[in-house]
Design a protein around this motif. Structure first.
Motif, PDB file in Angstrom:
ATOM      1  N   VAL A   1       0.496  -1.195  -0.455  1.00 10.80           N
ATOM      2  CA  VAL A   1      -0.158  -0.074   0.267  1.00 10.80           C
ATOM      3  C   VAL A   1       0.680   1.144   0.202  1.00 10.80           C
ATOM      4  N   VAL A   2       1.839   1.500   1.059  1.00 16.11           N
ATOM      5  CA  VAL A   2       2.628   2.303   1.282  1.00 16.11           C
ATOM      6  C   VAL A   2       3.156   2.765  -0.206  1.00 16.11           C
ATOM      7  N   SER A   3       3.919   1.888  -0.795  1.00 13.48           N
ATOM      8  CA  SER A   3       4.550   1.671  -1.897  1.00 13.48           C
ATOM      9  C   SER A   3       3.715   2.997  -3.304  1.00 13.48           C
ATOM     10  N   ALA A   4       2.368   2.089  -3.426  1.00  8.03           N
ATOM     11  CA  ALA A   4       1.727   2.487  -4.466  1.00  8.03           C
ATOM     12  C   ALA A   4       1.635   3.766  -3.767  1.00  8.03           C
ATOM     13  N   VAL A   5       1.460   4.039  -2.742  1.00  9.64           N
ATOM     14  CA  VAL A   5       0.912   5.471  -2.961  1.00  9.64           C
ATOM     15  C   VAL A   5       2.376   6.485  -2.958  1.00  9.64           C
ATOM     16  N   LEU A   6       3.107   6.065  -2.607  1.00  6.35           N
ATOM     17  CA  LEU A   6       4.383   7.032  -2.807  1.00  6.35           C
ATOM     18  C   LEU A   6       4.488   7.014  -4.485  1.00  6.35           C
ATOM     19  N   ARG A   7       4.396   5.860  -5.076  1.00  4.83           N
ATOM     20  CA  ARG A   7       4.452   5.794  -6.076  1.00  4.83           C
ATOM     21  C   ARG A   7       3.648   7.103  -6.874  1.00  4.83           C
ATOM     22  N   VAL A   8       2.194   7.050  -6.637  1.00  6.78           N
ATOM     23  CA  VAL A   8       1.673   8.022  -7.287  1.00  6.78           C
ATOM     24  C   VAL A   8       1.914   9.489  -6.834  1.00  6.78           C
ATOM     25  N   LEU A   9       2.357   9.741  -5.342  1.00  9.42           N
ATOM     26  CA  LEU A   9       2.786  10.922  -5.251  1.00  9.42           C
ATOM     27  C   LEU A   9       4.124  11.366  -5.630  1.00  9.42           C
ATOM     28  N   ALA A  10       4.988  10.230  -6.193  1.00  6.86           N
ATOM     29  CA  ALA A  10       6.024  10.671  -7.102  1.00  6.86           C
ATOM     30  C   ALA A  10       5.637  11.093  -8.236  1.00  6.86           C
ATOM     31  N   GLU A  11       5.028  10.647  -9.046  1.00  4.54           N
ATOM     32  CA  GLU A  11       4.124  11.259 -10.105  1.00  4.54           C
ATOM     33  C   GLU A  11       3.787  12.332 -10.650  1.00  4.54           C
ATOM     34  N   ASP A  12       3.399  12.948  -9.405  1.00  5.90           N
ATOM     35  CA  ASP A  12       3.021  14.139  -9.033  1.00  5.90           C
ATOM     36  C   ASP A  12       3.666  15.209  -9.203  1.00  5.90           C
ATOM     37  N   SER A  13       3.767  16.518 -10.493  1.00  5.67           N
ATOM     38  CA  SER A  13       5.518  17.131 -10.919  1.00  5.67           C
ATOM     39  C   SER A  13       5.564  18.223  -9.767  1.00  5.67           C
TER      40      SER A  13
END
Ligand code: GDP
Length: 429
Positions: free
Chosen positions: A87-99
């Motif tokens: 869960v944590v890595s999925a959310v972190l990944r989405v946040l990282a994609e946010d420019s």
């Protein structure tokens, strides 16, 4: 100041009940809303988090904080997720994609709190220690600093010194006129009081450092009296090797433990005797030096040995291998466990007595600032003796002392110490 928005996991990585991701900066709420849909500007909401394709990531508690009302002083969003790595890595990944966002550097949240005046420098240090605290004494001490006690002290000193300065400066300004009254009594009283408190804090730093880093307790005595066996019992694990042969403990063995709430490093030093083996002699010499430098020594005597040994006043002498002595003889036995609790009690009592001398200042950096301020106050007092001609010098020295106090809590010269302090922080703090 225009800022970017940072994010990081605030909780430790790995499987847990909960994991918290923090986002701080102007776009924090918008970034969270990209996952959760509309959020209040300040409040808590339970939301389903989805990625850009609408896939559900987690059911989360989302806290939003308005600018000026968060720990960093910025707009903050906290995502309280289920603590699974996936869960944590999925959310972190989405946040990282946010420019609009970037990963936070270690300690960056705290740094922003400092820069936005939410915390002072001493509180930041207290926070670092609070996170590292392993024992009760460490927790209490760190919390004292974190809650702003040092800043309160510094504010009090600052106020007194500024008053003294104002009095002195009045004598300079009115030098040609009639000076209102003799101010020197009040000025010296202010200086003496502040100096006394500073001196106490400065002296307490050594103890505070011990509470932070641990008291060293050396177990000493002749070879084979049972030092390693005692250490093993105290440590509750096989940390030091015991053997029948004299001289097996060549080097200094250290075991850290929580002794009745105080952090203690036990040192098992090589036996006190002259060895034939050169290597063993080095070990013995090393052990002696460490034992001498330790905060406390526990000397274990052999059955029948004269316990008159040359030690420091509070050091402890106990009779070892008490099980070999006639029943009822006081002493300690690693074999039966007799006397161990009493020994721990005695060590605890001595160390608690020392810990009581700790003040609020707890770092070498604080002591240096305090000592600098004390030096200034001493020079100011010396100049006062010379009478009103020296008012300029007194005022200047007082100004220097105030500067040193300000430096201690980070009102000025912050940059120098920041790097060092933040180096010890983890990402997400
Ligand atoms: P050190 O050289 O002082 O570290 O001594 P050790 O802990 O290595 O112990 C030396 C020997 O004495 C070992 O054989 C231990 O089992 C034994 N020994 C240690 N403590 C006791 C004790 O309380 N009673 C008895 N009878 N023997 C002990």
């Amino acid at each position: 100041m225009l800022r970017d928005t940072i994010f990081a996991q605030a909780t430790a990585p790995g499987r847990a009940g909960l994991a918290v991701i923090r986002i701080s900066g102007p776009d924090a709420r918008c970034a969270a809303e990209a996952l959760s849909g509309r959020l209040p500007s300040h409040g808590r909401s339970v939301r389903t988090l989805r990625d850009r394709d609408g896939e559900i990531l987690d059911e989360a508690l989302v806290l939003t904080f308005a600018e000026g009302r968060s720990s960093t002083g910025e707009i903050v969003a906290e995502l309280h997720l289920h603590g699974s790595t996936a869960v944590v890595s999925a959310v972190l990944r989405v946040l990282a994609e946010d420019s609009r966002l970037r990963m936070a550097d270690p300690g960056e949240f705290t740094r922003r709190a400092l820069e936005n005046g939410r915390l002072d420098l001493a509180q930041v240090e207290g926070l670092a220690d609070l996170i590292d605290a392993e024992t009760e004494a460490q927790r209490r001490q760190a919390l004292r600093v974190f809650s702003g006690k040092l800043k309160d002290l510094a504010d009090g000193w600052r106020g007194s010194l500024l008053r003294a300065m104002a009095l002195i400066e009045a004598t300079i300004d009115f030098a040609d006129e009639e000076v209102p009254a003799d101010v020197s009594d009040e000025v010296s009283a202010l200086i003496i009081e502040v100096r006394q408190e500073m001196w106490k804090e400065s002296a307490g730093v050594a103890v505070a450092e011990r509470i932070r880093d641990g008291f060293e307790v050396a177990i000493i005595g002749r070879p084979n009296v049972g030092k390693s066996s005692l250490l093993n019992i105290l440590a509750g694990r096989e940390a030091a090797i015991t053997s029948e042969m004299a001289g097996t403990t060549r080097d200094v063995i250290e075991v850290r433990l929580d002794l009745e709430g105080l952090p203690v490093t036990l040192l098992d030093t090589a036996g006190l005797r002259e060895a034939e083996d050169a290597l063993e002699n080095i070990g013995i010499a090393k052990g002696r030096t460490r034992a001498k430098m330790a905060d406390l020594r526990v000397y274990i005597a052999e059955p029948g040995e004269d316990t008159e040994v040359d030690l420091e006043p509070e050091d402890i002498v106990v009779q070892g291998k008490a099980d070999l002595l006639p029943p009822g003889t006081p002493g300690l036995s690693a074999r039966t466990g007799a006397g161990i609790d009493q020994l721990v009690d005695r060590i605890g009592r001595v160390l608690r007595g020392r810990a009581a001398a700790a003040g609020t200042a707890m770092r070498a950096r604080h002591r240096m600032a305090l000592d600098r301020a004390i030096g200034g106050l001493d020079r100011a007092m010396a100049a006062m003796v010379d009478g009103s001609d020296s008012a300029d010098i007194v005022a200047e020295e007082l100004r220097g002392a105030v500067r040193a106090v300000d430096m201690m809590v980070g009102r000025i010269d912050v940059e120098d110490v920041l790097g060092e302090i933040f180096a010890s922080f983890c990402v997400g703090k």
